[in-house]
Design an enzyme around this catalytic site. Structure first.
Site, PDB file in Angstrom:
ATOM      1  N   PRO A   9      33.441  36.591  38.923  1.00 55.92           N
ATOM      2  CA  PRO A   9      32.876  37.990  38.848  1.00 55.92           C
ATOM      3  C   PRO A   9      33.662  39.084  39.075  1.00 55.92           C
ATOM      4  O   PRO A   9      34.567  38.836  39.810  1.00 55.92           O
ATOM      5  CB  PRO A   9      31.644  37.578  40.300  1.00 55.92           C
ATOM      6  N   ASN A  10      33.244  39.997  38.572  1.00 53.27           N
ATOM      7  CA  ASN A  10      33.835  41.220  38.718  1.00 53.27           C
ATOM      8  C   ASN A  10      35.213  41.707  38.033  1.00 53.27           C
ATOM      9  O   ASN A  10      35.784  42.622  38.049  1.00 53.27           O
ATOM     10  CB  ASN A  10      33.863  42.054  40.049  1.00 53.27           C
ATOM     11  N   ARG A  17      38.251  48.728  38.465  1.00 51.48           N
ATOM     12  CA  ARG A  17      37.748  48.391  39.727  1.00 51.48           C
ATOM     13  C   ARG A  17      38.978  48.434  40.994  1.00 51.48           C
ATOM     14  O   ARG A  17      39.694  47.668  40.811  1.00 51.48           O
ATOM     15  CB  ARG A  17      37.337  46.742  39.502  1.00 51.48           C
ATOM     16  N   TYR A  22      43.481  45.945  42.934  1.00 56.21           N
ATOM     17  CA  TYR A  22      43.659  44.830  41.813  1.00 56.21           C
ATOM     18  C   TYR A  22      44.671  45.339  40.806  1.00 56.21           C
ATOM     19  O   TYR A  22      44.869  44.805  39.813  1.00 56.21           O
ATOM     20  CB  TYR A  22      42.187  44.719  41.429  1.00 56.21           C
ATOM     21  N   ASN A  73      41.055  32.157  38.664  1.00 59.27           N
ATOM     22  CA  ASN A  73      40.554  33.242  39.443  1.00 59.27           C
ATOM     23  C   ASN A  73      39.011  33.279  39.705  1.00 59.27           C
ATOM     24  O   ASN A  73      38.658  33.791  38.837  1.00 59.27           O
ATOM     25  CB  ASN A  73      41.190  34.314  39.110  1.00 59.27           C
ATOM     26  N   ALA A  76      34.991  36.148  43.994  1.00 57.22           N
ATOM     27  CA  ALA A  76      34.201  36.046  45.170  1.00 57.22           C
ATOM     28  C   ALA A  76      33.884  34.527  45.299  1.00 57.22           C
ATOM     29  O   ALA A  76      33.620  34.081  46.340  1.00 57.22           O
ATOM     30  CB  ALA A  76      33.382  36.820  45.302  1.00 57.22           C
ATOM     31  N   ASP A  86      32.994  21.561  43.968  1.00 53.47           N
ATOM     32  CA  ASP A  86      32.445  20.091  43.222  1.00 53.47           C
ATOM     33  C   ASP A  86      33.195  19.937  41.902  1.00 53.47           C
ATOM     34  O   ASP A  86      33.439  18.931  41.322  1.00 53.47           O
ATOM     35  CB  ASP A  86      31.216  19.934  43.251  1.00 53.47           C
ATOM     36  N   GLU A  97      45.335  27.575  40.962  1.00 49.01           N
ATOM     37  CA  GLU A  97      44.493  29.020  41.561  1.00 49.01           C
ATOM     38  C   GLU A  97      45.263  30.115  41.518  1.00 49.01           C
ATOM     39  O   GLU A  97      46.544  30.446  42.057  1.00 49.01           O
ATOM     40  CB  GLU A  97      44.069  28.675  42.914  1.00 49.01           C
ATOM     41  N   HIS A  99      45.052  34.622  42.414  1.00 48.30           N
ATOM     42  CA  HIS A  99      44.386  35.778  42.839  1.00 48.30           C
ATOM     43  C   HIS A  99      45.445  37.027  42.590  1.00 48.30           C
ATOM     44  O   HIS A  99      46.538  36.888  42.874  1.00 48.30           O
ATOM     45  CB  HIS A  99      43.911  35.571  44.361  1.00 48.30           C
ATOM     46  N   ARG A 106      43.967  39.425  53.593  1.00 47.84           N
ATOM     47  CA  ARG A 106      42.970  40.806  53.831  1.00 47.84           C
ATOM     48  C   ARG A 106      42.093  40.679  54.819  1.00 47.84           C
ATOM     49  O   ARG A 106      42.019  39.441  55.460  1.00 47.84           O
ATOM     50  CB  ARG A 106      42.121  40.701  52.429  1.00 47.84           C
ATOM     51  N   ARG A 111      37.273  35.759  53.334  1.00 53.30           N
ATOM     52  CA  ARG A 111      38.203  35.693  51.848  1.00 53.30           C
ATOM     53  C   ARG A 111      39.116  34.774  52.478  1.00 53.30           C
ATOM     54  O   ARG A 111      40.041  34.463  51.696  1.00 53.30           O
ATOM     55  CB  ARG A 111      38.818  37.224  51.638  1.00 53.30           C
TER      56      ARG A 111
HETATM   57  C1  DQA Z   1      40.257  38.038  43.782  1.00 50.94           C
HETATM   58  C2  DQA Z   1      40.193  37.944  45.680  1.00 50.94           C
HETATM   59  C3  DQA Z   1      38.769  37.831  46.013  1.00 50.94           C
HETATM   60  O1  DQA Z   1      38.632  37.916  47.230  1.00 50.94           O
HETATM   61  C4  DQA Z   1      37.899  38.865  45.316  1.00 50.94           C
HETATM   62  O2  DQA Z   1      36.379  38.462  45.596  1.00 50.94           O
HETATM   63  C5  DQA Z   1      37.936  38.987  43.961  1.00 50.94           C
HETATM   64  C6  DQA Z   1      39.443  39.165  43.313  1.00 50.94           C
HETATM   65  C7  DQA Z   1      41.676  38.280  43.517  1.00 50.94           C
HETATM   66  O3  DQA Z   1      42.068  38.276  42.247  1.00 50.94           O
HETATM   67  O4  DQA Z   1      42.462  39.139  44.276  1.00 50.94           O
HETATM   68  O5  DQA Z   1      37.073  39.295  43.340  1.00 50.94           O
HETATM   69  O6  DQA Z   1      40.085  36.703  43.468  1.00 50.94           O
END
Ligand code: DQA
Length: 142
Positions: A9-10, A17, A22, A73, A76, A86, A97, A99, A106, A111
């Site tokens: 998300p986002n 954003r 980011y 990624n 959240a 799961d 993984e 980010h 942070r 987080r």
């Molecule tokens: C994120 C870090 C997460 O804590 C956050 O909710 C995001 C982006 C990152 O890429 O730094 O949406 O995954």
């Protein structure tokens, strides 16, 4: 080798954003970069983004069925989605993984935990979009 790069998300608003956290690279640019980096590594990369937990779980289930390596990624969802935990647990091909920021350092304590990390062969955080390149290289070398 086919690789899925899945974004939660986002992340579709990347570049707009909170760029101070980011970065300024847009989501469209990230997609193009991942495809290009993948090509250089001999990978066929498909990049997706969703704001919906169930859709992400569906994609991970298909990746499990098809033994497709995944760069994830989960944004959240990383921090609280047991459905994503799961789904990741079922993956047999490598999961990396990634980010953009380093959520583990942070200020928000929520987080600092990840449901993805226990299942990942590598966790890459705090390296901006370049973290995706590293993640793809890790998969190419696995
Ligand atoms: C994120 C870090 C997460 O804590 C956050 O909710 C995001 C982006 C990152 O890429 O730094 O949406 O995954």
């Amino acid at each position: 080798m086919r690789v899925l790069v899945l974004n939660g998300p986002n992340l579709g608003r990347l570049g707009k954003r909170q760029p101070e956290i980011y970065g300024h690279t847009t989501y469209a640019q990230l997609v193009a970069l991942c495809v290009e980096w993948g090509r250089d590594l001999g990978l066929e990369v498909e990049v997706r983004q969703t704001n919906h937990e169930g859709e992400l779980v569906d994609w991970l289930n298909v990746a499990a069925d098809e033994h497709t390596p995944v760069v994830l990624n989960a944004a959240a969802f990383t921090h609280y989605s047991y459905a994503v935990y799961d789904a990741c647990a079922q993956l047999e091909a490598p999961l990396v993984e990634v980010h953009l920021s380093d959520p583990f350092t942070r200020p928000e304590e929520w987080r600092h935990t990840s449901v993805v990390s226990p299942h990942a062969v590598r966790v890459i955080a705090g390296k901006g979009v370049d973290g995706y390149r590293e993640a793809l290289a890790a998969i190419a070398g696995s």
